[in-house]
Design a protein around this motif. Structure first.
Motif, PDB file in Angstrom:
ATOM      1  N   THR A  18      -1.428  -1.227  -4.804  1.00 47.34           N
ATOM      2  CA  THR A  18      -0.839  -2.496  -5.330  1.00 47.34           C
ATOM      3  C   THR A  18       0.441  -2.315  -3.727  1.00 47.34           C
ATOM      4  O   THR A  18       0.770  -3.309  -3.386  1.00 47.34           O
ATOM      5  N   ARG A  36      -3.239   6.994  -4.877  1.00 46.58           N
ATOM      6  CA  ARG A  36      -2.567   5.912  -5.380  1.00 46.58           C
ATOM      7  C   ARG A  36      -3.563   5.237  -6.763  1.00 46.58           C
ATOM      8  O   ARG A  36      -2.769   4.719  -7.364  1.00 46.58           O
ATOM      9  N   ASP A  40      -2.423   5.435 -10.578  1.00 46.62           N
ATOM     10  CA  ASP A  40      -2.193   4.438 -11.593  1.00 46.62           C
ATOM     11  C   ASP A  40      -3.279   4.010 -12.896  1.00 46.62           C
ATOM     12  O   ASP A  40      -2.988   4.295 -13.692  1.00 46.62           O
ATOM     13  N   GLU A  44      -2.768   4.822 -16.934  1.00 46.80           N
ATOM     14  CA  GLU A  44      -3.162   3.920 -18.232  1.00 46.80           C
ATOM     15  C   GLU A  44      -3.799   4.459 -19.327  1.00 46.80           C
ATOM     16  O   GLU A  44      -4.064   4.412 -20.578  1.00 46.80           O
TER      17      GLU A  44
END
Length: 114
Positions: A18, A36, A40, A44
């Motif tokens: 991101t 990172r 992420d 989820e």
């Protein structure tokens, strides 16, 4: 991609990062963006992810080699961002986000950017 001669200044971006940090082709890449991205991806899945799932995701969705996943997970665990079950990391390990995320602080990752 990692076999390209790094002396020509070729750089890539991890598509799932991101922050879109540019990656130089070096023999030991900066895995901050991978950490990172994996964090992420783990977020989820309420039940966490297995090491094989994380390796497959790295292979198909990032610019990182699947072999970097275990080191990235180990660094995330040492930083308190994830937990592993069992503690030893192998193909049967399930990785979960830590109950309380670590508080951000100036880190070695940030220092590497400057």
């Amino acid at each position: 991609m990692w076999k390209v001669d790094p002396s020509y200044g070729v750089r890539y971006r991890a598509p799932r990062d991101t922050q879109q940090q540019m990656l130089n082709l070096v023999f030991e890449p900066d895995t901050g963006p991978l950490r990172r991205i994996l964090r992420d991806f783990i977020f989820e899945a309420p039940d966490g992810r297995t090491i094989p799932e994380l390796k497959r995701y790295a292979l198909l969705e990032t610019v990182y080699q699947p072999g970097k996943v275990i080191d990235a997970v180990r660094q995330l665990r040492n930083a308190g961002a994830v937990t592993t079950e069992p503690r030893a990391i192998n193909t049967k390990t399930r990785v979960h986000l830590a109950a309380t995320p670590p508080t951000p602080s100036p880190s070695a990752e940030q220092g590497a950017l400057w």
